[in-house]
Scaffold this motif. Sequence first.
Motif, short mmCIF file in Angstrom:
data_model
loop_
_atom_site.label_atom_id
_atom_site.label_comp_id
_atom_site.label_asym_id
_atom_site.label_seq_id
_atom_site.Cartn_x
_atom_site.Cartn_y
_atom_site.Cartn_z
N GLU A 11 -11.48 -3.15 3.67
CA GLU A 11 -10.99 -3.52 2.34
C GLU A 11 -9.82 -2.65 1.91
O GLU A 11 -8.90 -3.12 1.23
CB GLU A 11 -12.13 -3.41 1.33
CG GLU A 11 -13.20 -4.48 1.52
CD GLU A 11 -14.48 -4.19 0.77
OE1 GLU A 11 -15.32 -5.11 0.66
OE2 GLU A 11 -14.67 -3.05 0.30
N SER B 67 -4.27 -2.17 4.66
CA SER B 67 -3.26 -3.16 4.30
C SER B 67 -2.89 -4.05 5.48
O SER B 67 -2.44 -5.18 5.29
CB SER B 67 -2.00 -2.47 3.76
OG SER B 67 -1.48 -1.58 4.72
N LEU C 17 -13.65 -2.96 -2.41
CA LEU C 17 -12.64 -1.98 -2.80
C LEU C 17 -11.26 -2.61 -2.77
O LEU C 17 -10.99 -3.51 -1.97
CB LEU C 17 -12.68 -0.77 -1.86
CG LEU C 17 -13.99 0.02 -1.83
CD1 LEU C 17 -13.97 1.03 -0.70
CD2 LEU C 17 -14.21 0.71 -3.16
N LYS C 18 -10.39 -2.13 -3.65
CA LYS C 18 -9.02 -2.61 -3.65
C LYS C 18 -8.26 -2.02 -2.48
O LYS C 18 -8.52 -0.89 -2.04
CB LYS C 18 -8.31 -2.23 -4.95
CG LYS C 18 -8.75 -3.05 -6.15
CD LYS C 18 -7.90 -2.69 -7.37
CE LYS C 18 -8.25 -3.54 -8.57
NZ LYS C 18 -7.42 -3.19 -9.75
N ARG C 19 -7.30 -2.78 -1.99
CA ARG C 19 -6.44 -2.29 -0.92
C ARG C 19 -5.81 -0.97 -1.31
O ARG C 19 -5.42 -0.76 -2.46
CB ARG C 19 -5.35 -3.33 -0.62
CG ARG C 19 -4.42 -2.94 0.51
CD ARG C 19 -3.37 -4.01 0.74
NE ARG C 19 -4.01 -5.27 1.12
CZ ARG C 19 -3.35 -6.42 1.23
NH1 ARG C 19 -2.06 -6.48 0.96
NH2 ARG C 19 -3.98 -7.51 1.59
N SER D 208 -3.43 1.92 -2.10
CA SER D 208 -2.04 2.04 -2.51
C SER D 208 -1.40 3.20 -1.76
O SER D 208 -2.01 3.82 -0.88
CB SER D 208 -1.97 2.29 -4.02
OG SER D 208 -2.52 3.56 -4.32
N VAL E 244 -7.27 4.47 -5.46
CA VAL E 244 -8.20 3.42 -5.06
C VAL E 244 -9.24 3.21 -6.17
O VAL E 244 -9.82 4.16 -6.68
CB VAL E 244 -8.93 3.81 -3.74
CG1 VAL E 244 -9.98 2.78 -3.41
CG2 VAL E 244 -7.91 3.90 -2.63
N GLU E 245 -9.47 1.95 -6.50
CA GLU E 245 -10.44 1.63 -7.54
C GLU E 245 -11.35 0.53 -7.04
O GLU E 245 -11.04 -0.18 -6.09
CB GLU E 245 -9.71 1.13 -8.80
CG GLU E 245 -8.76 2.17 -9.41
CD GLU E 245 -7.99 1.57 -10.56
OE1 GLU E 245 -7.41 2.34 -11.34
OE2 GLU E 245 -7.94 0.33 -10.67
N HIS E 246 -12.46 0.35 -7.69
CA HIS E 246 -13.32 -0.79 -7.42
C HIS E 246 -12.62 -2.05 -7.93
O HIS E 246 -12.03 -2.06 -8.99
CB HIS E 246 -14.67 -0.65 -8.13
CG HIS E 246 -15.48 0.49 -7.58
ND1 HIS E 246 -16.77 0.71 -7.97
CD2 HIS E 246 -15.19 1.46 -6.68
CE1 HIS E 246 -17.24 1.77 -7.35
NE2 HIS E 246 -16.29 2.24 -6.57
N ALA E 247 -12.73 -3.13 -7.15
CA ALA E 247 -12.14 -4.39 -7.60
C ALA E 247 -12.97 -4.95 -8.74
O ALA E 247 -14.17 -4.70 -8.87
CB ALA E 247 -12.10 -5.38 -6.43
N GLU E 248 -12.28 -5.74 -9.59
CA GLU E 248 -13.02 -6.36 -10.69
C GLU E 248 -13.92 -7.46 -10.14
O GLU E 248 -13.57 -8.13 -9.19
CB GLU E 248 -12.01 -7.00 -11.66
CG GLU E 248 -11.14 -5.97 -12.38
CD GLU E 248 -11.95 -5.06 -13.29
OE1 GLU E 248 -13.03 -5.50 -13.74
OE2 GLU E 248 -11.50 -3.93 -13.56
#
Length: 260
Positions: A204, A207, A246-248, A250, A256-260
């Motif tokens: 996750e 990229s 998880l967000k891709r 950056s 990195v953050e948890h996806a909504e």
Amino acid sequence: VEWNGQVDGWLMPERYEPVIVIIGGRNVPPPRMRRCLQSLQSQKLTDWGAIVLDDASDPWIAEELEWLCHQVGERVSIVRRDTRRGLLSNMNLAIRQLCCNSASIIVTLDLDDALIGPDALERVLQEYAAGADLTVGAMLRTDKPAPGPADFANPRQTRGGRVWQHLRTFRKRLWDAIPDDYLKNDGAYVDLANDWAYMLALCELASSPVAIKDAVYLHEPSGERSLENRAAREKIIERLCALPPLKRLSTEPSLVEHAE
């Protein structure tokens, strides 16, 4: 405590090579340990280092492994644990604290398995040269046909999407970005299905994940799972797949953050 020798002798080994192979095992028969290390030594690629993690094997096996590592030379470091910690706990220590180059390509190798052919690592590096930051596959199994190629689209929604299979490689910076609680179950590092815990997260965050179709890894399971272990493993897999994706990653791992 009375210290003996130099301080350097008490420090954990750090590695900075562009390719770092993380090798883990416990009470692996010496012929398999030897096969694993020989498959690494035979690689045409020479710019690699390795960390061997012995998870509190019986003393005679641990000593044999240490001797084999010393035969390879300075490119191999060994970490011997005095009590069993589990593969994922040991890997987390090695990658976060002992691999000191965030751009390093981390390669995971089980001590009872082996790389296939002298071109295995070069084949992996072809994908990184083309822009990959994570690769999965392909492997040969001795117990049954290997699974199909990995599916990176929504691995948590497709029971893992086969992203857990060997050969697993990734940039160190991806591992550093995994929230620690994604690697744990009830406060302890995941033991059963540990490969699912970190590979779901890594895929996750990546990229440019790539599925390699060429067989570069020999997987020889050490034994059948008991029905009890299978049931416990399935419960852990179900929990891991239920975690928010998880967000891709950056450019800054800290974002990195948890996806909504």
